[in-house]
Design a protein around this motif. Structure first.
Motif, mmCIF file in Angstrom:
data_model
loop_
_atom_site.group_PDB
_atom_site.id
_atom_site.type_symbol
_atom_site.label_atom_id
_atom_site.label_comp_id
_atom_site.label_asym_id
_atom_site.label_seq_id
_atom_site.Cartn_x
_atom_site.Cartn_y
_atom_site.Cartn_z
ATOM 1 N N LEU A 32 0.852 -1.178 0.000
ATOM 2 C CA LEU A 32 0.000 0.000 0.000
ATOM 3 C C LEU A 32 0.895 1.238 0.000
ATOM 4 O O LEU A 32 1.554 1.530 1.002
ATOM 5 N N MET B 208 -5.641 6.685 2.276
ATOM 6 C CA MET B 208 -5.529 5.275 2.618
ATOM 7 C C MET B 208 -6.862 4.652 3.032
ATOM 8 O O MET B 208 -7.190 3.544 2.607
ATOM 9 N N ARG B 209 -7.632 5.327 3.860
ATOM 10 C CA ARG B 209 -8.901 4.755 4.316
ATOM 11 C C ARG B 209 -9.810 4.470 3.131
ATOM 12 O O ARG B 209 -10.379 3.369 3.020
ATOM 13 N N CYS C 247 -8.443 1.504 1.079
ATOM 14 C CA CYS C 247 -8.571 0.223 1.766
ATOM 15 C C CYS C 247 -10.013 -0.260 1.816
ATOM 16 O O CYS C 247 -10.293 -1.452 1.595
ATOM 17 N N ALA D 276 -11.329 -3.915 0.409
ATOM 18 C CA ALA D 276 -11.545 -4.902 1.466
ATOM 19 C C ALA D 276 -12.112 -6.227 0.955
ATOM 20 O O ALA D 276 -11.622 -7.302 1.304
ATOM 21 N N ILE E 231 0.104 -7.827 3.608
ATOM 22 C CA ILE E 231 -0.055 -6.398 3.387
ATOM 23 C C ILE E 231 1.169 -5.669 3.917
ATOM 24 O O ILE E 231 1.558 -5.857 5.079
ATOM 25 N N SER F 217 2.446 -1.755 4.289
ATOM 26 C CA SER F 217 2.098 -0.346 4.124
ATOM 27 C C SER F 217 3.343 0.515 4.254
ATOM 28 O O SER F 217 4.103 0.377 5.217
ATOM 29 N N LEU G 282 -5.453 -0.075 9.468
ATOM 30 C CA LEU G 282 -5.363 -0.773 8.181
ATOM 31 C C LEU G 282 -6.170 -2.063 8.216
ATOM 32 O O LEU G 282 -6.934 -2.367 7.296
ATOM 33 N N TRP H 96 -9.972 -1.361 8.225
ATOM 34 C CA TRP H 96 -10.460 -0.916 6.910
ATOM 35 C C TRP H 96 -10.473 -2.048 5.891
ATOM 36 O O TRP H 96 -11.310 -2.066 4.985
ATOM 37 N N LEU H 97 -9.539 -3.005 6.045
ATOM 38 C CA LEU H 97 -9.419 -4.095 5.069
ATOM 39 C C LEU H 97 -10.225 -5.333 5.459
ATOM 40 O O LEU H 97 -10.197 -6.339 4.751
#
Length: 274
Positions: free
Chosen positions: A68, A75-76, A79, A83, A93, A95, A105, A108-109
């Protein structure tokens, strides 16, 4: 190395990492990069031979590792949109976004993912980076080794065992290149005041910084011991160091890194609250 690697975001840091990987022999056809601008992706494909797409979800379907590399403020959104696809493929993942904690993270995922948070720095662009990494409990030893290999293509890799220490990494190496650029700038200006022309002062300052860093990297002596080796009793360097110490250079660095780490914590609280 994984069979398929996807970069969500293809800016300078992402291209530094996959460019370094390719230079070290990684297969370009196993790398996919995404971005919002097709013309930028076309440039990357022409230069590196990687796969490109503007479709983030499609890019992670067969990925073993997803890096990422989008701006923290985005980012939010990125993600949340990823998801569903991520929960199907369940890749490692990684980041490289500043100020986004692993908890945010993962939330959100969709949760229950192996996540590594990485703080690289801009010298990664020239293969001389320094990256601090933190892994959640879901990350296996093999995945940690894999991340070390990937980030090791662009410089030094240092692991920390507490996520809060990423703020310290940010303060020392993440933001650190700017401190050294400031010192080079100050030394250059001082040289001009002493009578050197600008280009000579700049070259001397840059190569002195490079040489000192190279000696520190290759020597078994500590920086303090190397400093003492340059200083003769009653000599010129001793006078300069005494002036620095009188001005409080170490407290200045302490204050600066404290301010940097404090801002990193504030960003994490701000960007990860939802």
């Amino acid at each position: 190395m994984p069979s398929q690697l996807t970069f969500i975001g293809a800016g300078n840091m992402a291209s530094a990492i996959f460019g370094g990987m390719i230079d070290k022999g990684y297969r370009a056809e196993a790398i996919t990069a995404t971005a919002t601008r097709p013309e930028h992706l076309d440039t990357l494909k022409a230069r590196y031979g990687i796969n490109i797409t503007t479709d983030n979800a499609a890019a992670v379907v067969d990925a073993d590792v997803v890096v990422l590399a989008v701006k923290p403020q985005k980012m939010r959104e990125v993600c949340l949109a990823l998801a569903e696809a991520i929960q199907i493929s369940r890749p490692l993942i990684i980041s490289v976004a500043a100020g986004i904690e692993c908890e945010a993270l993962g939330r959100w995922l969709g949760g229950n993912l192996p996540i590594i948070r990485c703080m690289p720095n801009t010298p990664s662009l020239v293969g001389a980076g320094a990256s601090g990494l933190y892994a959640t409990a879901d990350v296996s030893d093999a995945q940690r080794d894999l991340a070390s290999t990937l980030l090791g293509t662009v410089g030094l890799v240092e692991w920390v065992e507490e996520e809060a220490l990423i703020d310290a990494v940010t303060a020392v190496s993440g933001s650190g290149p700017a401190y050294f650029f400031l010192m080079i700038e100050a030394l250059e200006e001082a040289g001009v005041k002493r009578g050197l022309d600008l280009q000579s002062a700049r070259r001397l300052a840059i190569h002195t910084a490079f040489g000192a860093a190279k000696m520190a990297a290759e020597s078994e002596l500590t920086p303090a011991e190397l400093k003492r080796q340059v200083m003769s009793p009653g000599g010129t360097t001793e006078q300069a160091i005494a002036s620095f110490e009188k001005a409080g250079i170490k407290p200045i660095f302490d204050d600066a890194t404290h301010a940097c780490a404090k801002r990193a914590r504030a960003l994490a609280a701000e960007l990860g609250k939802n």
